[in-house]
Design a protein around this motif. Structure first.
Motif, mmCIF file in Angstrom:
data_model
loop_
_atom_site.group_PDB
_atom_site.id
_atom_site.type_symbol
_atom_site.label_atom_id
_atom_site.label_comp_id
_atom_site.label_asym_id
_atom_site.label_seq_id
_atom_site.Cartn_x
_atom_site.Cartn_y
_atom_site.Cartn_z
ATOM 1 N N GLY A 163 0.727 -1.302 -0.113
ATOM 2 C CA GLY A 163 -0.086 0.236 0.109
ATOM 3 C C GLY A 163 0.909 1.112 0.025
ATOM 4 N N GLY A 164 2.245 1.349 0.355
ATOM 5 C CA GLY A 164 2.923 2.466 0.438
ATOM 6 C C GLY A 164 2.801 3.202 1.581
ATOM 7 N N GLU A 165 3.118 4.510 1.607
ATOM 8 C CA GLU A 165 2.750 5.401 2.735
ATOM 9 C C GLU A 165 1.483 5.989 3.069
ATOM 10 O OE1 GLU A 165 5.591 8.457 2.290
ATOM 11 O OE2 GLU A 165 7.261 7.042 1.766
ATOM 12 N N GLY A 166 1.154 6.461 4.098
ATOM 13 C CA GLY A 166 -0.188 7.023 4.299
ATOM 14 C C GLY A 166 -1.045 5.869 4.821
ATOM 15 N N THR A 167 -2.266 6.197 5.017
ATOM 16 C CA THR A 167 -3.417 5.245 5.151
ATOM 17 C C THR A 167 -4.075 4.599 4.232
ATOM 18 O OG1 THR A 167 -3.976 6.827 7.262
ATOM 19 C CG2 THR A 167 -5.718 5.023 6.594
ATOM 20 N N ASN A 168 -3.975 3.262 4.108
ATOM 21 C CA ASN A 168 -4.096 2.586 2.864
ATOM 22 C C ASN A 168 -5.342 1.482 3.297
ATOM 23 O OD1 ASN A 168 -2.004 3.792 1.427
ATOM 24 N ND2 ASN A 168 -0.771 2.735 2.537
ATOM 25 N N LYS A 212 -0.476 -13.523 -1.750
ATOM 26 C CA LYS A 212 0.600 -14.313 -0.947
ATOM 27 C C LYS A 212 1.601 -13.395 0.039
ATOM 28 C CE LYS A 212 1.302 -17.470 -4.811
ATOM 29 N NZ LYS A 212 2.401 -18.016 -5.768
ATOM 30 N N ASP A 213 1.209 -11.884 -0.398
ATOM 31 C CA ASP A 213 2.008 -11.078 0.660
ATOM 32 C C ASP A 213 1.287 -9.779 0.262
ATOM 33 O OD1 ASP A 213 3.880 -10.089 2.358
ATOM 34 O OD2 ASP A 213 5.713 -10.274 0.826
ATOM 35 N N THR A 214 1.236 -9.156 1.511
ATOM 36 C CA THR A 214 0.724 -7.612 1.404
ATOM 37 C C THR A 214 1.313 -6.969 2.608
ATOM 38 O OG1 THR A 214 -1.027 -7.930 2.855
ATOM 39 C CG2 THR A 214 -1.521 -8.405 0.707
ATOM 40 N N ALA A 215 1.283 -5.574 2.508
ATOM 41 C CA ALA A 215 2.116 -4.737 3.499
ATOM 42 C C ALA A 215 1.500 -3.486 3.209
ATOM 43 C CB ALA A 215 3.691 -4.722 3.046
ATOM 44 N N ASN A 216 1.681 -2.752 4.603
ATOM 45 C CA ASN A 216 1.389 -1.409 4.636
ATOM 46 C C ASN A 216 -0.185 -0.998 4.385
ATOM 47 O OD1 ASN A 216 3.764 -0.396 5.347
ATOM 48 N ND2 ASN A 216 4.347 -0.476 3.269
ATOM 49 N N PHE A 217 -1.228 -1.944 4.655
ATOM 50 C CA PHE A 217 -2.471 -1.727 4.626
ATOM 51 C C PHE A 217 -3.282 -1.604 5.978
ATOM 52 C CE2 PHE A 217 -2.048 -3.479 0.346
ATOM 53 C CZ PHE A 217 -2.702 -2.729 -0.272
ATOM 54 N N ASN A 218 -3.923 -0.627 6.412
ATOM 55 C CA ASN A 218 -4.709 -0.473 7.463
ATOM 56 C C ASN A 218 -5.609 -1.518 7.611
ATOM 57 O OD1 ASN A 218 -3.435 2.318 6.541
ATOM 58 N ND2 ASN A 218 -3.436 2.492 8.845
ATOM 59 N N ASP A 254 -14.140 -16.205 -2.674
ATOM 60 C CA ASP A 254 -13.202 -16.764 -1.736
ATOM 61 C C ASP A 254 -11.802 -16.345 -1.969
ATOM 62 O OD1 ASP A 254 -15.611 -18.121 -1.310
ATOM 63 O OD2 ASP A 254 -14.830 -20.082 -2.496
ATOM 64 N N TRP A 255 -11.382 -15.815 -0.730
ATOM 65 C CA TRP A 255 -9.939 -15.376 -0.657
ATOM 66 C C TRP A 255 -9.114 -15.999 0.289
ATOM 67 C CZ3 TRP A 255 -8.500 -11.428 -4.077
ATOM 68 C CH2 TRP A 255 -9.487 -10.831 -4.865
ATOM 69 N N THR A 256 -7.940 -15.845 -0.106
ATOM 70 C CA THR A 256 -6.766 -16.579 0.826
ATOM 71 C C THR A 256 -5.715 -15.492 1.127
ATOM 72 O OG1 THR A 256 -7.133 -18.803 0.159
ATOM 73 C CG2 THR A 256 -5.081 -18.440 1.256
ATOM 74 N N LEU A 257 -5.386 -15.213 2.461
ATOM 75 C CA LEU A 257 -4.314 -14.066 2.935
ATOM 76 C C LEU A 257 -3.221 -14.917 3.480
ATOM 77 C CD1 LEU A 257 -6.376 -11.215 4.483
ATOM 78 C CD2 LEU A 257 -5.575 -11.172 2.010
ATOM 79 N N LYS A 258 -1.977 -14.564 2.886
ATOM 80 C CA LYS A 258 -0.843 -15.163 3.438
ATOM 81 C C LYS A 258 -0.013 -14.066 4.091
ATOM 82 C CE LYS A 258 -1.138 -19.261 0.735
ATOM 83 N NZ LYS A 258 -0.381 -20.046 -0.414
ATOM 84 N N SER A 259 -0.279 -13.107 4.288
ATOM 85 C CA SER A 259 0.426 -11.878 4.676
ATOM 86 C C SER A 259 1.174 -12.239 6.127
ATOM 87 C CB SER A 259 -0.509 -10.606 5.292
ATOM 88 O OG SER A 259 -1.479 -10.277 4.090
ATOM 89 N N LYS A 260 2.226 -11.732 6.102
ATOM 90 C CA LYS A 260 3.265 -11.905 7.331
ATOM 91 C C LYS A 260 2.783 -11.045 8.305
ATOM 92 C CE LYS A 260 7.032 -13.326 4.211
ATOM 93 N NZ LYS A 260 8.329 -12.929 3.711
ATOM 94 N N GLY A 261 2.016 -10.066 8.061
ATOM 95 C CA GLY A 261 1.621 -9.138 9.407
ATOM 96 C C GLY A 261 1.133 -7.973 8.559
ATOM 97 N N ASP A 262 -0.034 -7.871 8.672
ATOM 98 C CA ASP A 262 -0.564 -6.463 7.867
ATOM 99 C C ASP A 262 -2.006 -6.301 8.523
ATOM 100 O OD1 ASP A 262 -0.615 -4.350 6.291
ATOM 101 O OD2 ASP A 262 -0.808 -5.551 4.444
ATOM 102 N N PHE A 263 -2.685 -5.268 8.068
ATOM 103 C CA PHE A 263 -4.128 -4.778 8.454
ATOM 104 C C PHE A 263 -4.271 -4.563 9.803
ATOM 105 C CE2 PHE A 263 -3.887 -8.152 4.975
ATOM 106 C CZ PHE A 263 -4.559 -7.146 4.023
#
Length: 741
Positions: free
Chosen positions: A103-108, A121-127, A135-144
């Motif tokens: 998501g980059g900087e800011g509130t996303n 498979k990987d997300t980052a910088n999402f509020n 049907d969705w699968t999240l494998k984020s290492k740490g987000d939201f």
């Protein structure tokens, strides 16, 4: 390629539509009293003043802010980097999601709105994330950090780490970690062995062997409208919900789901462990007819005793045959619950730490779970010791599967185990050999008008000699079929093909005698039953003609080599069975006819007396636990038939003869007509009787045929036969060739 738009005040429709669903994320930053705000709201549903309106205003502010950048992604095959501003990113139908999404900087915020779903498979910088559909699968290492919202038409499988909480109106499967609070609203569901902070369930919580049980680091709260679907299994080793804090049951529904298998008479399970248990289940739903699920409450755990109840197997039977086998089954006796020892108290779990439970602080970014009013603490009982010895399961796995089934399944299972089609074998076999005696009678009757020449005038019929010939041979092909009914579930169809060969010769002016032999094969079919009869036939007959009076005598013997294949299949059990048996049948008859015809027309009323006997040896089926021992069966009956026969010999211009013929008879059977056979389960059963279709007390038989005399010595004939009774219908066709010498 991603398409980016910067909002302008006059073009806010898309932004508001996307942001409306994210109300809870903004609401997660509000005080706890705002936690009951619906996930999806409209402006008309908001109160005039309050936290909901404030939350909506904050979303509007985010959507209308000139620094918010909306982006719709058509593909994500490579990493995507958001802007330095506030990003609102939409993944929609047709997109593929393989690369990293940042998501980059800011509130996303991330909106997932693709009906086919996908895997991130990987997300980052999402509020926060809003799962609209798919049907969705999240494998984020740490987000939201502010949480995830799952709509009713969506499903989310978390295999990674969600920093915030989750509010789900749809399906949520958690195999990873959710550091915030999880709220499953009415209509939503939760399953998985992952960890959560606090778990509140207003919908469905599923615990089973394939998905595991949740690990709750804080408190578990079930509302009165919630349902816990808990799976039991034959091993007695069920899943256990681990709660570090308080588990509040608050009158929720416990639904017991039984996995297929061979259950013992009783078994114990531990549903949950907690630092403290409050309340009880309000309703226990158990679909299994013969097992009772009894929750047992302790101050720090909840157990489940799953045991055979006192409902008899006969209560599931919907037919006489099912009643018979249900009453014959030998069950092991289950011990009374009071006889089972109780355990020592279960130690309390380790004390909670600040890191194990996230507080619902407005600044923490965690979705708060509204506290439920604690009910009065109910009296508790000790949980049954899971290490206590349990009785052995039933020796017969088919019976065990019935005990672990509902009434509907048990009814079907008992009908299949009873094998009611076996009781119809006698009648089907007797029906299959009826063309043999019919063919024999047909051959004898043809002696009256073999040559086609008039042997007398007026009412004087032709003599048995029919001319100068002293003998003949004949061959008859058989095709015969029908069905035996007792009810729609036990209809037995039979189809026979065969060949008969006969020869007869003249003894004197009045008597002819003959012999026949034959071979036939019969196919039997009754849905989940298939059988074969390989039959050999021998017979002898004699006919005496004194003017218009004819006496016809005949007897047949048949040996049957029978085989059967049977399938028993219901929930939790399947078996294929084979059997082989020997049987034999005998028939004898005496018929008296008087010809009232004139010239080339035969009009013969007739009366006959018949005897038939069937015997089958005992045999054992080979297969699994549904195999039966079938005891021997013998039955015999007398019958009488009264009818009328018509035939006309027509001489063609070329000297050949064409003879149409028709006969009809009404048969009455004497004696016992009920069909039953004794059998028993080879494993765990007593002898019982099953009933089949009774022999027809009264039946109507008709024969229509046409004979074509090619010459004085050669005749071809074809005949159609039919017989209709109360519980059976048969039909057949026969072709016959006769040669006189």
């Amino acid at each position: 390629m991603p398409i980016q738009h910067r909002y302008r005040p006059q073009h806010l429709a898309m932004a508001v539509a996307l942001a409306i669903g994210c109300v809870e994320f903004a609401n997660a930053q509000q005080p706890p009293e705002a936690a009951e705000i619906p996930v999806l709201v409209s402006e008309q549903e908001l109160p005039e003043v309050g936290a909901r309106e404030a939350a909506l205003q904050r979303i509007r502010q985010f959507a209308t802010d000139t620094g918010t950048v909306p982006t719709a992604l058509n593909s994500l095959d490579k990493p995507f980097q958001g802007t330095a501003a506030n990003d609102l990113i939409l993944l929609k139908d047709g997109a593929s999601f393989n690369g990293k999404l940042d998501g980059g900087e800011g509130t996303n915020f991330l909106v997932l709105d693709a009906s086919e779903g996908g895997t991130l498979k990987d997300t980052a910088n999402f509020n926060g994330a809003h799962v609209v559909q798919g049907d969705w699968t999240l494998k984020s290492k740490g987000d939201f950090t502010q949480g995830v919202l799952v709509e009713r038409d969506a499903a989310l499988a978390n295999l990674g780490n969600i920093e915030g909480g989750v509010i789900s109106l749809g399906k949520l499967f958690n195999k990873g970690v959710i550091k915030g609070n999880v709220h499953i609203e009415q209509g939503g569901s939760y399953a998985g062995k992952g960890a959560v902070a606090n778990l509140r369930v207003d919908g469905l919580l599923t615990v089973d062997g394939s998905q595991g049980s949740p690990k709750v680091k804080g408190n578990l709260s079930l509302s009165p409208g919630a349902e816990l679907a808990y799976e039991v299994n034959p091993t007695g080793k069920g899943e256990t919900i681990k709660v570090d804090g308080v588990a509040d049951l608050d009158g929720a529904t416990l639904r017991v789901v039984a996995a297929a298998g061979n259950y013992p008479a009783s078994s114990q399970y531990k549903i949950l462990e907690a630092a403290e248990v409050k309340g009880k289940f309000g309703t226990v739903v158990n679909d299994l007819a013969f097992m009772t699920a009894t929750p047992q409450y302790n101050k720090k755990s909840v157990g489940l005793l799953y045991a055979r109840n006192d409902l008899p197997l006969t209560s599931a039977a919907t037919s006489d045959n099912a009643q018979a086998i249900a009453a014959s089954i030998i069950e092991p006796q289950a011990p009374s619950p009071s006889a089972v020892p109780t355990p020592a108290p279960i130690p309390a779990p380790a004390a909670l730490t600040a890191s194990s439970v996230q507080a619902s602080d407005p600044e923490s970014g965690v979705i708060p779970v509204p506290p439920a009013a604690p009910p009065p603490v109910a009296p508790v009982n000790d949980v049954v010791d899971t290490q206590a010895p349990t009785p052995k399961p039933p020796a017969n796995t088919a019976v065990a599967a019935i005990l672990a089934s509902d009434l509907k399944t048990a009814s079907v299972a008992l009908d299949q185990l009873a094998a009611g089609s076996n009781a119809n074998l006698a009648k089907a076999t007797l029906n299959s050999i009826s063309p043999v005696s019919t063919g024999m009678l047909s051959a004898m009757r043809q002696l009256n008008h073999r040559s086609g020449a008039a042997d007398g005038a007026g009412n004087a019929p032709r003599q048995a000699t029919g001319g100068a010939e002293s003998g003949r041979v004949w061959v008859q092909a058989l095709g015969h079929g029908g069905k035996v009914d007792r009810d729609s579930n036990n209809t037995l169809k039979h189809a026979t093909q065969g060949l008969l060969v006969g020869a007869d010769w003249r003894l004197d002016e009045q008597w002819h005698i003959g012999l026949l032999g034959g071979k036939s094969q019969t196919k039997l079919d009754a849905g989940q039953y298939d059988g074969d009869l390989d039959s050999w036939h021998l017979g002898a007959y004699a006919v005496r003609q004194d003017g218009p009076l004819a006496l016809r005598l005949g007897a047949t013997y048949a040996n049957h080599d029978g085989s059967s294949k049977r399938r028993v299949a219901f929930k939790g059990f399947s078996d294929r069975l084979k059997g082989g048996y020997d049987a034999n049948t005998q028939q004898a008859f005496a018929e008296l006819g008087f010809n009232l015809g004139r010239g080339n027309v035969t009009l013969e009323p007739f009366a006959s007396l018949g005897y038939q006997r069937y015997h089958r040896d005992s045999y054992h089926e080979k297969g699994g636990d549904a195999a039966l021992k079938l005891h021997g069966q013998t039955r015999d009956n007398l019958s009488s038939t009264f009818g009328l026969r018509v035939a006309q010999v027509n001489t063609l211009d070329n000297g050949m003869h064409l003879t149409p013929r028709f006969s009809a008879g009404w048969r009455h059977t004497y004696g016992e007509v009920d069909s039953d056979t004794r059998q028993q389960l080879l494993k765990g059963g007593k002898r019982f009787e099953v009933d089949g279709a009774a022999l027809d007390r009264n039946s109507l038989s008709v024969v229509a045929g046409l004979d074509f005399g090619l010459s004085v010595a050669h005749t071809l004939g074809v005949g159609l036969t039919g017989e209709m009774g109360n519980d059976s219908r048969t039909y057949g066709v026969a072709g016959q060739w006769r040669m006189a010498f």
